[in-house]
Design an enzyme around this catalytic site. Structure first.
Site, short mmCIF file in Angstrom:
data_model
loop_
_atom_site.label_atom_id
_atom_site.label_comp_id
_atom_site.label_asym_id
_atom_site.label_seq_id
_atom_site.Cartn_x
_atom_site.Cartn_y
_atom_site.Cartn_z
N PRO A 183 16.34 -0.54 5.09
CA PRO A 183 16.37 0.76 5.63
C PRO A 183 15.98 1.95 4.93
O PRO A 183 15.27 2.89 5.65
CB PRO A 183 17.72 0.85 5.95
CG PRO A 183 18.62 -0.41 5.88
CD PRO A 183 17.60 -1.35 5.05
N VAL B 59 6.96 -1.61 11.21
CA VAL B 59 7.41 -0.10 11.30
C VAL B 59 6.00 0.67 10.66
O VAL B 59 6.32 2.04 10.84
CB VAL B 59 8.74 0.27 10.69
CG1 VAL B 59 9.91 -0.45 11.10
CG2 VAL B 59 8.46 -0.08 9.10
N ILE C 85 0.99 -1.14 0.12
CA ILE C 85 0.00 0.01 0.04
C ILE C 85 0.93 1.27 0.02
O ILE C 85 0.26 2.31 0.44
CB ILE C 85 -0.97 0.09 1.13
CG1 ILE C 85 -0.15 -0.27 2.57
CG2 ILE C 85 -2.04 -1.09 1.10
CD1 ILE C 85 -1.14 -0.12 3.84
N GLN D 9 8.64 5.02 6.30
CA GLN D 9 7.64 4.83 6.79
C GLN D 9 7.57 5.48 8.17
O GLN D 9 6.65 6.18 8.58
CB GLN D 9 7.32 3.31 7.00
CG GLN D 9 6.87 2.59 5.84
CD GLN D 9 5.36 2.96 5.37
OE1 GLN D 9 4.68 2.89 6.05
NE2 GLN D 9 5.25 3.56 4.49
N ARG E 254 14.00 -6.14 13.56
CA ARG E 254 14.98 -6.15 12.43
C ARG E 254 14.55 -5.44 11.34
O ARG E 254 13.39 -5.54 11.03
CB ARG E 254 15.46 -7.58 12.01
CG ARG E 254 16.57 -7.60 11.06
CD ARG E 254 16.84 -8.99 10.78
NE ARG E 254 18.06 -9.13 9.60
CZ ARG E 254 18.38 -10.07 9.16
NH1 ARG E 254 17.65 -11.37 9.18
NH2 ARG E 254 19.41 -10.25 8.21
N ILE E 255 15.20 -4.36 10.82
CA ILE E 255 14.80 -3.51 9.69
C ILE E 255 15.31 -4.08 8.48
O ILE E 255 16.57 -4.50 8.20
CB ILE E 255 15.57 -2.18 9.88
CG1 ILE E 255 15.09 -1.77 11.16
CG2 ILE E 255 15.14 -1.19 8.72
CD1 ILE E 255 13.69 -1.27 11.26
N GLU F 228 3.14 1.90 11.72
CA GLU F 228 2.49 2.60 12.60
C GLU F 228 3.04 3.14 13.88
O GLU F 228 2.84 4.46 14.34
CB GLU F 228 0.95 1.86 13.25
CG GLU F 228 0.23 1.62 11.97
CD GLU F 228 -0.82 0.33 12.24
OE1 GLU F 228 -1.89 0.87 12.26
OE2 GLU F 228 -0.35 -0.62 12.17
N GLY G 188 1.65 -7.01 8.40
CA GLY G 188 1.70 -7.45 7.01
C GLY G 188 3.07 -8.04 6.43
O GLY G 188 3.04 -9.35 6.46
N LYS H 39 9.56 -6.91 13.46
CA LYS H 39 8.32 -6.55 14.26
C LYS H 39 7.57 -5.79 13.41
O LYS H 39 6.27 -6.09 13.34
CB LYS H 39 8.86 -5.81 15.58
CG LYS H 39 9.46 -6.53 16.68
CD LYS H 39 9.62 -5.74 17.86
CE LYS H 39 10.33 -6.54 19.16
NZ LYS H 39 10.79 -5.63 20.18
#
Length: 716
Positions: A598, A668, A471, A604, A594-595, A670, A514, A666
């Site tokens: 980046p 990012v 999205i 976001q 963990r990103i 919101e 998601g 995890k």
């Protein structure tokens, strides 16, 4: 036939490296087509007609003159539209909003309720006819007023228990040396994504196909199948490119009305909402009235905490904006009470909107904590760290990781917090009063069951198929990197196909779940595929495909409090002569797993922080009590932050992989908005000494506030 290899030795560690969007070129050149742009043969166009009254019944619809207008094919309304079923619970565990089940009766529960669909050969013909359609109503008195003292408010669960309580709140407050007892309010806010809601429906060989803009093809497929009493296999939903959703792009009136019209006319029908229609039909964040009571010792350690939140919902659908939920995660006290209540009004149904509950709830609780810090004479960061819980304050469960202290420590260092003079109203830059503020942030880190298909192709490449939704977050690119690492190949060897319900059920793009959910499914499928290829299996021309399903893996997870955390910092300048507030700089440091990428993750996080600035200073939808409708329901009347409002916004993160996730993710999507508005509001207090407890902090509110003497403080 080809024998598989594990790929070149250079294919190491794609996850964690900055990668431009794999579909970026298509988007900037126009090759990426959105739901309202895809051509279909013999396409007809539907235009929704919305009620002009806030409550009543439809007395008559004068269709004959409209049916005689050029190009008009049909007028659907409650007297002739197909019947649908609304007695079901969807995949998200909630019943459908009857606003989507259009034209089922003559009731009008709010202004902007769908009363008809005019279908014609062109959009222009449909619009002209829709505007000419005469609908007569029997009106009834309406009520759209939300206030804290509503006697008809009641507790409602939503996606969490309505109320939680432990300890003796009255005794805890009575024993406290310092007490904060304040009310905070947030206004009605709207998603306002750039791409409007659009859907095309057609029947192909007895199978319903819908091409639309949504946050989960599985979600829309499930709802349409149940609403139209179809087997899920008889419904296919596609949504390849989506221009923003933020919680609003589930099942709406445009998809259902398009399916109805396609069923009646036996040809493809497209329905696209106008911007103004989106303000009535696409959902919104409910206004909230929140009361926070904090009791603490002189050192700021909590003895009592109460957070009560009230939001409005429509008379036809119950939606809870759980503002009090954030307190159940962030802070503990021996006496702890939270409650989410709703009141039914003659207004459109609210819905999920970026950080539902956490965004308005964090404004209240983090503002209250700032007030507590002031009254205790304790630094706002120190106060928060003194009240760090060891386990979930309500659940009692262990945290899967809680690196909030690391976020505050790193953020304070980079922001220059140690040089801050805690006294309000003492820093100036010419006509501007300067101030800094901070706030904590949290958002759940969940995952939903998903399936994925991974195919080893005969040419040495790999194709991933999953009913994910990008999205605008960069999910397609993130999943490419995850798949590349899981397969031990380069990202260039991976093709990710998304947005098709035929790929099997998958989690929606929502709740910051998601990418985590989809990556888990892709990783499982890739692992099994690599095991098969390691046995020397030859790849036939059609490739080798493995399907995964994460339902069992997620069901086996130990119960824990799983959240992302963050620390927000803001510096503002306030001109008390004009009421102008400017955010000069903002910094967010996050512990968000963990990103994966980046580049898009920072996008976001910054986007969420910008939205927090917009929430603090600009966004406010106002309803006319006489009509029940909104003033200026468009992007001219509904103000959002622009480039001039966000000169220096930076986001970064601390190391925080989730040990229970196969990739360490995890989420990012919101966390960036949570606490951002509170940080800005707290900075405005530090600049002026005036506490603003109602958003947005408009110039008139700044001007009407009493500016205290230097070093003092007052309330707006």
């Amino acid at each position: 036939m080809t024998t598989a290899t594990t790929g070149p030795t250079t294919a190491k560690g794609a996850v964690g490296t900055a990668h431009t969007r794999v579909e970026g070129r298509d988007k900037v050149t126009g090759a990426a087509r959105y739901a309202g742009e895809i051509p279909f043969a013999d396409l007809a166009h539907g235009w929704l007609v919305l009620s002009t009254v806030a409550r009543g019944r439809i007395r008559s619809i004068d269709t004959d003159p409209v049916l005689g207008m050029p190009g008009v094919l049909a007028v659907l309304h409650h007297g002739n539209a197909p019947r649908v079923d609304t007695d079901y619970v969807g995949m998200l565990g909630i019943p459908p909003d009857p606003t989507a089940a259009v034209f089922q009766n003559d009731r009008v529960p709010h202004a902007g309720w769908p009363v008809a669909l005019v279908v014609a050969g062109t959009p222009e013909q449909a619009r002209e006819a829709a505007e000419a359609l005469v609908v007569t109503y029997d009106t009834e008195p309406h009520d759209i007023t939300l206030s804290a003292d509503r006697p008809d408010a009641y507790p409602a669960d939503g996606h969490m228990p309505a109320e939680t309580e432990k300890g003796d709140l009255a005794a805890g407050l009575a024993a406290s040396a310092v007490v904060v007892d304040e009310e905070y309010t947030t206004p009605e806010e709207h998603h306002s994504m750039m791409e409007p809601h659009a859907a095309t429906a057609l029947w192909d060989g007895g199978r319903l196909e819908v091409v639309d803009s949504n946050q989960g093809t599985t979600w829309v497929q499930d709802e349409l199948a149940k609403m139209f009493s179809l087997d899920e296999s008889a419904v296919r939903v596609r949504s390849e490119h989506v221009g923003g959703g933020f919680g609003s792009k589930g099942l709406r009136a445009h998809q259902v009305s398009a399916v109805m019209a396609a069923t009646v006319l036996h040809r493809p029908v497209r329905v696209v909402m106008t911007r103004r229609q989106m303000f009535s039909l696409a959902g919104y964040r409910s206004p909230t009235t929140q009361r926070v009571r904090l009791g603490a010792g002189a050192d700021g350690r909590l003895r009592a905490l109460e957070h009560r939140s009230l939001n409005q919902t429509s008379t036809v659908y119950e939606f809870v904006e759980p503002g009090a939920g954030v307190a159940r995660v962030m802070y503990d006290a021996d006496a702890h009470r939270t409650a989410n209540h709703v009141v039914r009004l003659d207004v459109p149904s609210p819905t999920f909107m970026r950080a539902p509950g956490e965004a308005p709830g964090s404004f209240a609780i983090e503002s209250a904590f700032d007030e507590l810090a002031e009254r205790c004479g304790v630094d706002p960061i120190d106060l928060r760290l003194r009240n760090e819980p060891e386990v979930g304050p309500v659940s009692g469960l262990p945290f899967s990781g809680r690196n909030l202290a690391a976020c505050f420590n790193e953020g304070a260092r980079r922001f220059g917090w140690a040089e801050r003079d805690p006294r309000p109203g003492v820093r100036r830059d010419g006509r501007w009063l300067l101030g800094t503020g901070t706030a904590a942030a949290s958002f759940q880190a969940g995952a939903g069951p998903s399936t994925a298909l991974v195919t080893a192709e005969a040419d040495g490449t790999f194709t991933v198929r999953i009913a994910a939704a990008d999205i605008g977050t960069g999910a397609r690119t993130a999943l490419t990197l995850v798949a590349a690492d899981a397969l031990d190949v380069t990202p260039e060897q991976v093709r990710v196909r998304i947005g098709d319900s035929d790929f099997g059920p998958a989690m929606i793009a929502g709740g910051s779940m998601g990418t985590r959910s989809w990556a888990w499914a892709i990783t499982e499928a890739a692992r099994e595929l690599r095991e098969r290829l390691a046995l020397g299996t030859s790849i036939p021309p059609e490739g080798i495909t493995v399907r995964s399903d994460t339902t069992a893996a997620l069901g086996a997870l130990a119960q824990k409090e799983r959240h992302s955390f963050g620390a927000q910092f803001a510096e503002v300048a306030v001109d008390t002569a004009t009421g102008e507030v400017r955010v000069r700089r903002m910094l967010g440091i996050f512990a968000a797993g963990r990103i994966v990428n980046p580049l898009t993750a920072r996008n976001q996080l910054v986007g969420g922080m910008v939205w927090g600035i917009s929430m603090a200073l600009h966004e406010e939808a106002v309803r006319d009590r006489a009509s029940g409708g909104l003033y200026g329901p468009d992007l001219a009347g509904y103000h959002v932050a622009t480039h001039a409002d966000v000169p220096d916004v930076q986001a970064d993160w601390v190391d925080d992989p989730d040990p229970d996730d196969p990739v360490g993710i995890k989420g990012v999507g919101e966390i960036g908005i949570v606490g951002a508005a509170a940080a800005v509001a707290n900075a405005v207090w530090h600049a002026t000494g005036v506490r603003h407890r109602s958003l947005p902090i408009r110039p008139d509110r700044v001007l009407s506030a009493t500016v205290p003497a230097v070093g003092g403080g007052t309330d707006a």
